[in-house]
Design an enzyme around this catalytic site. Sequence first.
Site, PDB file in Angstrom:
ATOM      1  N   ARG A  51     -18.526 -13.896 -11.886  1.00 11.61           N
ATOM      2  CA  ARG A  51     -17.142 -14.210 -11.524  1.00 11.61           C
ATOM      3  C   ARG A  51     -16.545 -13.205 -10.557  1.00 11.61           C
ATOM      4  O   ARG A  51     -15.852 -13.591  -9.606  1.00 11.61           O
ATOM      5  CB  ARG A  51     -16.289 -14.311 -12.792  1.00 11.61           C
ATOM      6  CG  ARG A  51     -14.810 -14.599 -12.556  1.00 11.61           C
ATOM      7  CD  ARG A  51     -14.541 -15.671 -11.513  1.00 11.61           C
ATOM      8  NE  ARG A  51     -15.288 -16.897 -11.727  1.00 11.61           N
ATOM      9  CZ  ARG A  51     -15.541 -17.791 -10.788  1.00 11.61           C
ATOM     10  NH1 ARG A  51     -15.140 -17.578  -9.538  1.00 11.61           N
ATOM     11  NH2 ARG A  51     -16.221 -18.870 -11.061  1.00 11.61           N
ATOM     12  N   LYS A  64       0.885  -8.119   4.365  1.00 13.11           N
ATOM     13  CA  LYS A  64       1.092  -9.040   3.237  1.00 13.11           C
ATOM     14  C   LYS A  64      -0.261  -9.373   2.596  1.00 13.11           C
ATOM     15  O   LYS A  64      -0.780 -10.476   2.714  1.00 13.11           O
ATOM     16  CB  LYS A  64       1.818 -10.295   3.704  1.00 13.11           C
ATOM     17  CG  LYS A  64       3.233  -9.997   4.209  1.00 13.11           C
ATOM     18  CD  LYS A  64       3.895 -11.231   4.774  1.00 13.11           C
ATOM     19  CE  LYS A  64       5.283 -10.904   5.324  1.00 13.11           C
ATOM     20  NZ  LYS A  64       5.941 -12.073   5.949  1.00 13.11           N
ATOM     21  N   LYS A 113      11.736  -2.106  11.643  1.00 11.17           N
ATOM     22  CA  LYS A 113      12.203  -3.436  11.282  1.00 11.17           C
ATOM     23  C   LYS A 113      13.719  -3.433  11.093  1.00 11.17           C
ATOM     24  O   LYS A 113      14.383  -2.394  11.235  1.00 11.17           O
ATOM     25  CB  LYS A 113      11.467  -3.917  10.030  1.00 11.17           C
ATOM     26  CG  LYS A 113       9.945  -3.831  10.187  1.00 11.17           C
ATOM     27  CD  LYS A 113       9.203  -4.629   9.155  1.00 11.17           C
ATOM     28  CE  LYS A 113       9.290  -6.095   9.472  1.00 11.17           C
ATOM     29  NZ  LYS A 113       8.317  -6.899   8.699  1.00 11.17           N
ATOM     30  N   GLU A 116      11.194  -4.613  15.857  1.00 15.70           N
ATOM     31  CA  GLU A 116      11.476  -6.025  15.593  1.00 15.70           C
ATOM     32  C   GLU A 116      12.810  -6.409  16.225  1.00 15.70           C
ATOM     33  O   GLU A 116      13.804  -5.690  16.089  1.00 15.70           O
ATOM     34  CB  GLU A 116      11.520  -6.228  14.076  1.00 15.70           C
ATOM     35  CG  GLU A 116      11.824  -7.634  13.619  1.00 15.70           C
ATOM     36  CD  GLU A 116      11.906  -7.688  12.106  1.00 15.70           C
ATOM     37  OE1 GLU A 116      10.881  -7.977  11.463  1.00 15.70           O
ATOM     38  OE2 GLU A 116      12.997  -7.420  11.552  1.00 15.70           O
ATOM     39  N   ASP A 126      11.027 -11.980  16.494  1.00 15.25           N
ATOM     40  CA  ASP A 126      10.978 -12.465  15.118  1.00 15.25           C
ATOM     41  C   ASP A 126      11.726 -13.780  14.954  1.00 15.25           C
ATOM     42  O   ASP A 126      12.925 -13.859  15.205  1.00 15.25           O
ATOM     43  CB  ASP A 126      11.568 -11.409  14.181  1.00 15.25           C
ATOM     44  CG  ASP A 126      11.387 -11.773  12.722  1.00 15.25           C
ATOM     45  OD1 ASP A 126      10.276 -12.203  12.353  1.00 15.25           O
ATOM     46  OD2 ASP A 126      12.346 -11.629  11.952  1.00 15.25           O
TER      47      ASP A 126
END
Length: 274
Positions: A95, A130, A162, A192, A213
């Site tokens: 697994r 992410k 950002k 950004e 963005d």
Amino acid sequence: MLTLDDIIKNALREDIHTGDLTTQAVVPEPRPATARLVAKEPLTVAGMAVAARVFGLLDASIVFEFCCQDGQILEEGTVLARISGDASQLLQGERVALNLLQRMSGIATLTSSYVQAVKGTGARIVDTRKTTPGLRVLEKYAVRVGGGINHRTGLYDGILIKENHIAAAGGITEAIRRARAYIPHTLKIEIETETVEQVQEALAAGADIIMLDNMDCETMRHCVGLINGQALVEASGGVNLTTVRAIAETGVDIISIGALTHSPRAMDISMLLD
């Protein structure tokens, strides 16, 4: 290898913990066995060495025969590997090996689809931060296998200012000024932006990379013209396989896609004992 081993050992510890009750009950005595890893659907394979290492850490005597290499496009029914060793060790590693191989192959397969979608435009497909906690190094490797390029690995190896950084610093110009004063000359500054006015301010402040963005394609095309090669241009937000070609055709240099690592579908791969 040290990082890889830590990831695999943690995964094995999580799965086996105090012992594999099923295998201990059903296969109590040593028994030689062979198994095949088989693709149950078309895919771009990634993570073969990772799967091999899972079994190697369980039992160094297990033989893992590679039948393909990372980056190959496989058809349904293709045998990825043949494995031989003690049956109980093969069953305990199954697994964890499949979880990592299936996820990495899913990332590589999805990335390849995006790379093919923008072919001929000059735009590069890149990932983001992410990622699954603890698996970033494997997931970013799978992006490369699929033909994509890695964005910064973490907070420690690149400057990306950002919207919250901009708010905390008091504006784009001041945020860039502070970043420039802090970093060595070998690093670039990315920022950004969400509006044409912010793009103009970022350009005037000397940003090396300007992220557009969640802009529509018409606005992105206009911003690419304003920047006119004075900075690299990255598009981000609202990117999917339906929209990515049009975004690439605006002239942006980079398209970052969080979905490459946060939303891939695990590929269907099975381990079958002979």
